[in-house]
Design a protein around this motif. Sequence first.
Motif, PDB file in Angstrom:
ATOM      1  N   THR A   1     -11.981  -6.393  21.096  1.00  0.00           N
ATOM      2  CA  THR A   1     -11.651  -5.441  20.033  1.00  0.00           C
ATOM      3  C   THR A   1     -11.197  -6.206  18.789  1.00  0.00           C
ATOM      4  O   THR A   1     -10.372  -7.112  18.885  1.00  0.00           O
ATOM      5  CB  THR A   1     -10.540  -4.491  20.499  1.00  0.00           C
ATOM      6  OG1 THR A   1     -10.970  -3.864  21.693  1.00  0.00           O
ATOM      7  CG2 THR A   1     -10.227  -3.435  19.450  1.00  0.00           C
TER       8      THR A   1
ATOM      9  N   LEU B   1      -5.979  -8.266  16.163  1.00  0.00           N
ATOM     10  CA  LEU B   1      -6.618  -7.420  17.189  1.00  0.00           C
ATOM     11  C   LEU B   1      -7.440  -8.265  18.157  1.00  0.00           C
ATOM     12  O   LEU B   1      -7.386  -8.061  19.378  1.00  0.00           O
ATOM     13  CB  LEU B   1      -7.529  -6.378  16.515  1.00  0.00           C
ATOM     14  CG  LEU B   1      -6.842  -5.166  15.894  1.00  0.00           C
ATOM     15  CD1 LEU B   1      -7.838  -4.341  15.097  1.00  0.00           C
ATOM     16  CD2 LEU B   1      -6.205  -4.300  16.978  1.00  0.00           C
ATOM     17  N   ILE B   2      -8.186  -9.226  17.606  1.00  0.00           N
ATOM     18  CA  ILE B   2      -9.025 -10.077  18.460  1.00  0.00           C
ATOM     19  C   ILE B   2      -8.144 -10.866  19.437  1.00  0.00           C
ATOM     20  O   ILE B   2      -8.410 -10.904  20.639  1.00  0.00           O
ATOM     21  CB  ILE B   2      -9.863 -11.056  17.605  1.00  0.00           C
ATOM     22  CG1 ILE B   2     -10.862 -10.288  16.745  1.00  0.00           C
ATOM     23  CG2 ILE B   2     -10.614 -12.050  18.491  1.00  0.00           C
ATOM     24  CD1 ILE B   2     -11.586 -11.140  15.724  1.00  0.00           C
TER      25      ILE B   2
ATOM     26  N   ILE C   1     -12.216  -1.770   9.103  1.00  0.00           N
ATOM     27  CA  ILE C   1     -11.370  -2.077  10.266  1.00  0.00           C
ATOM     28  C   ILE C   1     -11.565  -1.030  11.361  1.00  0.00           C
ATOM     29  O   ILE C   1     -11.844  -1.353  12.512  1.00  0.00           O
ATOM     30  CB  ILE C   1      -9.879  -2.150   9.851  1.00  0.00           C
ATOM     31  CG1 ILE C   1      -9.665  -3.329   8.894  1.00  0.00           C
ATOM     32  CG2 ILE C   1      -8.991  -2.292  11.072  1.00  0.00           C
ATOM     33  CD1 ILE C   1      -8.286  -3.378   8.277  1.00  0.00           C
TER      34      ILE C   1
ATOM     35  N   ASN D   1      -3.409  -5.550 -11.187  1.00  0.00           N
ATOM     36  CA  ASN D   1      -4.599  -5.074 -10.485  1.00  0.00           C
ATOM     37  C   ASN D   1      -4.970  -5.980  -9.326  1.00  0.00           C
ATOM     38  O   ASN D   1      -5.423  -5.532  -8.302  1.00  0.00           O
ATOM     39  CB  ASN D   1      -5.790  -5.008 -11.447  1.00  0.00           C
ATOM     40  CG  ASN D   1      -5.725  -3.760 -12.278  1.00  0.00           C
ATOM     41  OD1 ASN D   1      -5.036  -2.822 -11.909  1.00  0.00           O
ATOM     42  ND2 ASN D   1      -6.409  -3.776 -13.400  1.00  0.00           N
TER      43      ASN D   1
ATOM     44  N   LEU E   1     -12.044  -1.101   2.881  1.00  0.00           N
ATOM     45  CA  LEU E   1     -11.440  -1.953   3.917  1.00  0.00           C
ATOM     46  C   LEU E   1     -10.959  -1.175   5.152  1.00  0.00           C
ATOM     47  O   LEU E   1     -11.243  -1.589   6.287  1.00  0.00           O
ATOM     48  CB  LEU E   1     -10.297  -2.784   3.326  1.00  0.00           C
ATOM     49  CG  LEU E   1     -10.751  -3.969   2.462  1.00  0.00           C
ATOM     50  CD1 LEU E   1      -9.554  -4.609   1.758  1.00  0.00           C
ATOM     51  CD2 LEU E   1     -11.491  -5.010   3.290  1.00  0.00           C
TER      52      LEU E   1
ATOM     53  N   ALA F   1      -4.446  -6.241   0.105  1.00  0.00           N
ATOM     54  CA  ALA F   1      -5.306  -5.446   1.000  1.00  0.00           C
ATOM     55  C   ALA F   1      -6.257  -6.348   1.771  1.00  0.00           C
ATOM     56  O   ALA F   1      -6.458  -6.168   2.987  1.00  0.00           O
ATOM     57  CB  ALA F   1      -6.096  -4.416   0.190  1.00  0.00           C
ATOM     58  N   ILE F   2      -6.834  -7.329   1.098  1.00  0.00           N
ATOM     59  CA  ILE F   2      -7.764  -8.253   1.756  1.00  0.00           C
ATOM     60  C   ILE F   2      -7.032  -9.053   2.833  1.00  0.00           C
ATOM     61  O   ILE F   2      -7.480  -9.127   3.980  1.00  0.00           O
ATOM     62  CB  ILE F   2      -8.416  -9.200   0.720  1.00  0.00           C
ATOM     63  CG1 ILE F   2      -9.386  -8.411  -0.161  1.00  0.00           C
ATOM     64  CG2 ILE F   2      -9.134 -10.353   1.402  1.00  0.00           C
ATOM     65  CD1 ILE F   2      -9.906  -9.190  -1.356  1.00  0.00           C
TER      66      ILE F   2
ATOM     67  N   PRO G   1      -2.546  -5.942  -5.557  1.00  0.00           N
ATOM     68  CA  PRO G   1      -2.801  -5.043  -4.427  1.00  0.00           C
ATOM     69  C   PRO G   1      -4.131  -5.349  -3.730  1.00  0.00           C
ATOM     70  O   PRO G   1      -4.250  -5.196  -2.516  1.00  0.00           O
ATOM     71  CB  PRO G   1      -2.853  -3.656  -5.064  1.00  0.00           C
ATOM     72  CG  PRO G   1      -2.279  -3.786  -6.406  1.00  0.00           C
ATOM     73  CD  PRO G   1      -2.416  -5.206  -6.822  1.00  0.00           C
ATOM     74  N   ARG G   2      -5.117  -5.812  -4.501  1.00  0.00           N
ATOM     75  CA  ARG G   2      -6.418  -6.158  -3.896  1.00  0.00           C
ATOM     76  C   ARG G   2      -6.255  -7.326  -2.936  1.00  0.00           C
ATOM     77  O   ARG G   2      -6.735  -7.280  -1.804  1.00  0.00           O
ATOM     78  CB  ARG G   2      -7.421  -6.552  -4.988  1.00  0.00           C
ATOM     79  CG  ARG G   2      -8.148  -5.380  -5.596  1.00  0.00           C
ATOM     80  CD  ARG G   2      -8.960  -5.840  -6.784  1.00  0.00           C
ATOM     81  NE  ARG G   2      -9.970  -6.817  -6.414  1.00  0.00           N
ATOM     82  CZ  ARG G   2     -11.208  -6.504  -6.054  1.00  0.00           C
ATOM     83  NH1 ARG G   2     -11.577  -5.231  -6.043  1.00  0.00           N
ATOM     84  NH2 ARG G   2     -12.082  -7.422  -5.744  1.00  0.00           N
TER      85      ARG G   2
ATOM     86  N   SER H   1      -6.583  -8.634  22.013  1.00  0.00           N
ATOM     87  CA  SER H   1      -7.600  -8.170  22.960  1.00  0.00           C
ATOM     88  C   SER H   1      -7.981  -9.275  23.934  1.00  0.00           C
ATOM     89  O   SER H   1      -8.137  -9.034  25.132  1.00  0.00           O
ATOM     90  CB  SER H   1      -8.830  -7.700  22.187  1.00  0.00           C
ATOM     91  OG  SER H   1      -9.827  -7.284  23.067  1.00  0.00           O
TER      92      SER H   1
ATOM     93  N   ILE I   1      -5.021  -8.135  10.243  1.00  0.00           N
ATOM     94  CA  ILE I   1      -5.110  -7.095  11.283  1.00  0.00           C
ATOM     95  C   ILE I   1      -6.274  -7.383  12.224  1.00  0.00           C
ATOM     96  O   ILE I   1      -6.148  -7.302  13.460  1.00  0.00           O
ATOM     97  CB  ILE I   1      -5.312  -5.698  10.620  1.00  0.00           C
ATOM     98  CG1 ILE I   1      -4.030  -5.255   9.932  1.00  0.00           C
ATOM     99  CG2 ILE I   1      -5.765  -4.656  11.632  1.00  0.00           C
ATOM    100  CD1 ILE I   1      -2.970  -4.703  10.855  1.00  0.00           C
ATOM    101  N   SER I   2      -7.433  -7.738  11.643  1.00  0.00           N
ATOM    102  CA  SER I   2      -8.623  -7.977  12.471  1.00  0.00           C
ATOM    103  C   SER I   2      -8.402  -9.145  13.416  1.00  0.00           C
ATOM    104  O   SER I   2      -8.713  -9.065  14.611  1.00  0.00           O
ATOM    105  CB  SER I   2      -9.835  -8.259  11.577  1.00  0.00           C
ATOM    106  OG  SER I   2     -10.033  -7.198  10.688  1.00  0.00           O
ATOM    107  N   ILE I   3      -7.875 -10.243  12.883  1.00  0.00           N
ATOM    108  CA  ILE I   3      -7.653 -11.430  13.721  1.00  0.00           C
ATOM    109  C   ILE I   3      -6.601 -11.144  14.797  1.00  0.00           C
ATOM    110  O   ILE I   3      -6.756 -11.528  15.954  1.00  0.00           O
ATOM    111  CB  ILE I   3      -7.255 -12.646  12.852  1.00  0.00           C
ATOM    112  CG1 ILE I   3      -8.443 -13.055  11.986  1.00  0.00           C
ATOM    113  CG2 ILE I   3      -6.807 -13.823  13.717  1.00  0.00           C
ATOM    114  CD1 ILE I   3      -8.135 -14.101  10.935  1.00  0.00           C
TER     115      ILE I   3
ATOM    116  N   SER J   1      -6.050  -6.871   5.775  1.00  0.00           N
ATOM    117  CA  SER J   1      -7.199  -6.469   6.606  1.00  0.00           C
ATOM    118  C   SER J   1      -7.648  -7.607   7.500  1.00  0.00           C
ATOM    119  O   SER J   1      -7.931  -7.410   8.692  1.00  0.00           O
ATOM    120  CB  SER J   1      -8.365  -6.030   5.716  1.00  0.00           C
ATOM    121  OG  SER J   1      -7.972  -4.965   4.913  1.00  0.00           O
ATOM    122  N   ILE J   2      -7.730  -8.807   6.937  1.00  0.00           N
ATOM    123  CA  ILE J   2      -8.156  -9.961   7.735  1.00  0.00           C
ATOM    124  C   ILE J   2      -7.117 -10.260   8.823  1.00  0.00           C
ATOM    125  O   ILE J   2      -7.463 -10.511   9.977  1.00  0.00           O
ATOM    126  CB  ILE J   2      -8.386 -11.195   6.835  1.00  0.00           C
ATOM    127  CG1 ILE J   2      -9.621 -10.946   5.958  1.00  0.00           C
ATOM    128  CG2 ILE J   2      -8.576 -12.467   7.660  1.00  0.00           C
ATOM    129  CD1 ILE J   2      -9.882 -12.009   4.920  1.00  0.00           C
TER     130      ILE J   2
END
Lengths: 169, 282
Positions: free
Chosen positions: A70, B22-23, A56, B4, A52, B11-12, B7-8, B26, B18-20, B15-16
């Motif tokens: 970005t 950032l978009i 990113i 188990n 992951l 993390a998922i 944390p997975r 931006s 953070i990406s959104i 990550s999603i």
Amino acid sequence: MSTYYVGIPLLILVAVFDTTLMTLLWLWGGGPNLMLMVIVSWALLVDLREALPWAILGGVFRDLLSEIPTGSSSLFFVILVIVIDLYLPKLNWRSLLIPILTIGAATVAYMLYIFAILVIIGWPVPKFAVLTYVILPSTIENMLLVLIVFRTIGAVLAFLRPSRPSLID
Amino acid sequence: MLTNRSPRSTAISFSIFISIALIILSLIGTLSPVENVARIPLTFLQNIFGEISTTINSTSAELAEVRSLRQRNQELEEALAAFQAEVAESREIRNDYERLAALVNYVTFTRDDWQFVAADVIGRDSSPTVRVIHLNKGTRDGVEIGDPVVTDQGLVGRVTQVSATGCEVLLITDQTSAVEVRLQSTRDLGLVRGTLSGDIVLSFVDADAQIIPNDLVLTSGATQRFPPDIIVGQITNPTLSEDRLFREAPMVSFVDFNRLEIVLIITNWEPVDLAVFDEDEP
């Protein structure tokens, strides 16, 4: 943690290569997408939680050298890594077929995603022409080159973690 | 199992998110300062690998072109002989023009007034349908958004983004590009647009206008996005548009956009400000 020391400079170089050296291999309007190949290879070889951050960071570096906002590539790479983790087994670096088929499908999906983003931010994209002019050559070139990238990433991983049984056999 | 999965899932989700985030940041421009700073080391590396890429590209192109060069050389020598007579005639006309212009005190922004900054092409946009090149000159060298970019063979494009050390140039071959032009022989106006394949097309020429094959196409200076009289290309086969309202013609640029290595940025082009006329009257 050691993968970050190698991973971040590697991803920066890959993003720069995509806009410089890789353009030498462009055919019609498409060409190899080194970053996508690296992310797919990494996702096929390591655990989801390790893949992951690469997804990113790789997406961010790629988008910094592109017109798209970005984070756009990051979002795709993250979803791609999750899908790979859900539906595909972790591979040995000698695997042949799965990396090729995976990169083929990933390339088509990524191209369609990028064209959708471009349309949203106002770039005109001729919908039918891109299929033959951009997506087809990109997919073929990625499928031809992915094994080189996959094995290189496998070798990097084996160097970083010599104790991993799946990489030593 | 729960320990188990937790944390997975975290993390998922992280990550999603953070990406959104950032978009969105931006798109609304909040990330721009960070993006500009982050691009500096990337531009530095692009500079290095761009030179390597250019060297490989030009070397392979030169090797491939050796065979055709002799024939091309002969054709050019013949063309040169024909053009020399034309140049002599043009000089006479120019002298006459300058004398007459001096008489009426006519002042205009000419090619001799341009200030250039030479820049190396260090990369290209990674999106396949976007025809944008990256140059190694930025605001530190006096480059601003909107500056025209040329080579000695004609118009290349316009600066659309600039950082301290680099800039992005939208090529005239990009689909979003439109250049107001004038046909050299007939003086008719038109618009040159880019295509997906990276070619350029002349369009929106009046249906009654005569388009002469091999005629040169120059910037008109209309709308003030480019200075006038820069060569854009040469017409090939004129046709009527599908709706028969305009004439159009595919064009050939003298600039080889796939092998651009060095370009010139015109840094002192100041368009006439017409924005005041757009304001509502009180």
